[in-house]
Design a protein around this motif. Structure first.
Motif, PDB file in Angstrom:
ATOM      1  N   THR B 176       0.840  -1.208   0.000  1.00  0.00           N
ATOM      2  CA  THR B 176       0.000   0.000   0.000  1.00  0.00           C
ATOM      3  C   THR B 176       0.872   1.254   0.000  1.00  0.00           C
ATOM      4  OG1 THR B 176      -1.633  -1.222   1.250  1.00  0.00           O
ATOM      5  CG2 THR B 176      -1.908   1.148   1.190  1.00  0.00           C
ATOM      6  N   LEU B 179       2.226   1.754  -3.442  1.00  0.00           N
ATOM      7  CA  LEU B 179       1.191   2.296  -4.338  1.00  0.00           C
ATOM      8  C   LEU B 179       1.015   3.794  -4.097  1.00  0.00           C
ATOM      9  CD1 LEU B 179      -1.286   2.098  -6.266  1.00  0.00           C
ATOM     10  CD2 LEU B 179      -2.648   1.480  -4.282  1.00  0.00           C
ATOM     11  N   LYS B 180       0.962   4.190  -2.818  1.00  0.00           N
ATOM     12  CA  LYS B 180       0.777   5.610  -2.503  1.00  0.00           C
ATOM     13  C   LYS B 180       1.958   6.442  -3.001  1.00  0.00           C
ATOM     14  CE  LYS B 180      -2.185   5.421   1.543  1.00  0.00           C
ATOM     15  NZ  LYS B 180      -2.261   5.770   2.963  1.00  0.00           N
ATOM     16  N   LEU B 183       1.685   6.944  -6.712  1.00  0.00           N
ATOM     17  CA  LEU B 183       0.683   7.968  -7.024  1.00  0.00           C
ATOM     18  C   LEU B 183       1.177   9.360  -6.639  1.00  0.00           C
ATOM     19  CD1 LEU B 183      -2.533   6.042  -5.991  1.00  0.00           C
ATOM     20  CD2 LEU B 183      -1.903   6.744  -8.281  1.00  0.00           C
ATOM     21  N   GLN B 186       3.399  10.511  -9.280  1.00  0.00           N
ATOM     22  CA  GLN B 186       2.560  10.872 -10.424  1.00  0.00           C
ATOM     23  C   GLN B 186       1.947  12.269 -10.217  1.00  0.00           C
ATOM     24  OE1 GLN B 186       0.166   7.442 -11.311  1.00  0.00           O
ATOM     25  NE2 GLN B 186      -1.078   8.588 -12.730  1.00  0.00           N
ATOM     26  N   GLU B 187       1.468  12.505  -8.990  1.00  0.00           N
ATOM     27  CA  GLU B 187       0.885  13.818  -8.675  1.00  0.00           C
ATOM     28  C   GLU B 187       1.928  14.919  -8.825  1.00  0.00           C
ATOM     29  OE1 GLU B 187      -2.187  14.437  -8.141  1.00  0.00           O
ATOM     30  OE2 GLU B 187      -3.048  12.496  -7.625  1.00  0.00           O
ATOM     31  N   ALA B 279      -2.043  17.207  -1.066  1.00  0.00           N
ATOM     32  CA  ALA B 279      -2.509  16.445   0.108  1.00  0.00           C
ATOM     33  C   ALA B 279      -2.220  14.960  -0.081  1.00  0.00           C
ATOM     34  CB  ALA B 279      -3.999  16.683   0.320  1.00  0.00           C
ATOM     35  N   LEU B 280      -2.422  14.468  -1.294  1.00  0.00           N
ATOM     36  CA  LEU B 280      -2.156  13.050  -1.554  1.00  0.00           C
ATOM     37  C   LEU B 280      -0.664  12.758  -1.407  1.00  0.00           C
ATOM     38  CD1 LEU B 280      -4.483  12.424  -4.644  1.00  0.00           C
ATOM     39  CD2 LEU B 280      -4.801  11.553  -2.332  1.00  0.00           C
ATOM     40  N   SER B 283       0.216  12.550   2.247  1.00  0.00           N
ATOM     41  CA  SER B 283      -0.262  11.352   2.946  1.00  0.00           C
ATOM     42  C   SER B 283       0.601  10.125   2.615  1.00  0.00           C
ATOM     43  CB  SER B 283      -1.721  11.067   2.576  1.00  0.00           C
ATOM     44  OG  SER B 283      -1.789  10.473   1.300  1.00  0.00           O
TER      45      SER B 283
END
Lengths: 106, 314
Positions: B176, B179-180, B183, B186-187, B279-280, B283
């Protein structure tokens, strides 16, 4: 890419069948939304069970749908969420914004 | 194709006694190790106690919904190989089992020579992965540098980060967390493209035309085609060392950081059309730092202890 839509009574359902993290998927959502919006539906339910991943781009598209409906006193709902998508909604507090549709529609 | 000295280990989940015996004598004849369970709940239980190269599972197992059990197993063991067995391998069976994560589908009556080939291919690939993981425990630092043109960022829907994959396989990141991080990168790359290189204003997302399209998207398209914006690059550097992973994303724009959309406490306005990517990113990692008004973003993730030596090859 196309996301299937279905109308049951006053509600329209959009089934998101891929991850919501690309321009293509975002466009598919916009197009499906436009289709039911133009039919006059103002209660629209997103079924995101086909998406394992959502990023800020996908969230942006969801919120665009939300705002268009809200401007006409409509409502955007989501089917119960799970996994990473649920976690992302909670992180961004979208769970407070979009009510859950737990009816058996679609 | 050889699978080396370590023979395949198989968990057979089959409710039919005669079928179990047939599979059993085939496995034993080839020197493969195997355990047998008769239903889906004992299949899940067996995975709690041990690990297997392959699960061979009948689609019509008794007990809890076997497709659901398989999905749960894959959540805990993402690299688990699963061969589903169906009496007639119908389209519906195939669809259900592949959606549950099955690697292959085997029809009855069983073609054992085909099964042998599939098992050897799967195990060959798993042994290679195990060797790579075992070697990676000696790696104390690694650096990857990547460069994306604006056109690349638009075309590449998800950025593959092999280094992050290796850290996850070594147990230093959970799947997990990996994966975060993917991402988050990517962001950051997308932010670098849109707000950095293409100098797009987030507020333009609010300006929606009659057709539902927004000013942000139309200007984005124009600037991608304009060499003075579109020829700029985004650079990504990943550096793993000293128990942490440092990721730097740099663009060639003037900087996009806007304190109005990303407040000091990291909270975002969920209705604003901006700030969510940041924010993503926050986190996913332990620390996010911005330099040069946002044109350089550094994310730091502290890593877990590696798996102990005996965990490798399991």
């Amino acid at each position: 890419m196309e996301f299937p839509t279905k109308v049951i009574g006053d509600k329209a359902y959009i089934r998101v069948t891929s991850d919501l993290d690309t321009e293509t998927a975002g466009e598919a959502l916009r197009s499906a939304f436009n289709e039911v919006y133009e039919q006059g539906k103002r209660t629209i339910v997103l079924d995101l069970s086909g998406a394992q991943i959502i990023n800020s781009y996908g969230i942006g598209k969801v919120l665009m749908c939300y705002k268009r409906l809200k401007a006409e006193n409509g409502v955007l709902m989501v089917k119960p969420l799970d996994g990473f998508v649920k976690e992302t909604f909670e992180l961004l507090m979208l769970d407070k914004l979009l009510p859950i549709d737990d009816s058996n529609g679609q | 194709m050889s699978v080396g000295v370590n023979p395949p280990s198989i968990l057979l989940a089959d409710g039919n006694e005669q079928s179990r015996q047939m599979f059993g004598s085939f496995f034993a004849g080839r020197g493969w190790s195997y355990d047998v369970v008769p239903d889906s709940s004992s299949m899940a239980g067996a995975l709690e106690r041990g690990t297997y190269d392959i699960i061979i599972a009948d689609v019509a197992l008794s007990g809890p919904d076997s497709a659901k059990v398989l999905r749960e197993i894959l959540e805990k063991h993402p690299s688990q190989a699963i061969i589903a067995v169906s009496p007639n391998a119908t389209y519906e069976d195939a669809l259900t089992m592949f959606r549950s994560g099955a690697t292959d589908l085997l029809a009855r009556p069983i073609d054992f020579s085909w099964l042998e080939r599939v098992v050897q291919q799967i195990v060959f690939s798993r042994r290679n992965d195990e060797r790579e993981r075992a070697t990676y425990r000696f790696v104390t630092s690694e650096r990857t540098e990547m460069r994306f043109s604006c056109a690349d960022v638009v075309q590449v829907s998800s950025i593959s980060l092999p280094l992050v994959g290796r850290l996850a396989q070594s147990g230093m990141l959970s799947h997990t967390e990996a994966l975060k991080i993917r991402l988050a990168v990517q962001e950051a790359v997308l932010n670098g493209l849109e707000h950095g290189n293409l100098e797009l204003d987030s507020q333009w997302k609010e300006e929606i035309g009659q057709d539902g399209s927004d000013k942000f998207s139309s200007v984005r398209k124009e600037r991608l085609a304009d060499p003075s914006y579109g020829d700029r690059y985004v650079y990504v550097t990943l550096q793993f060392s000293d128990g942490s992973l440092e990721i730097t994303v740099r663009d060639e724009g003037k900087g996009f950081l806007n304190s109005k959309v990303f407040q000091a406490n990291g909270k975002v306005d969920s209705l604003a059309c901006s700030g969510r990517g940041l924010a993503l990113m926050s986190s996913a990692v332990d620390e996010v730092r911005f330099g040069k008004n946002g044109s350089v973003v550094t994310m730091i993730k502290r890593l877990r202890e590696r798996k102990s030596t005996e965990d490798y090859g399991s």
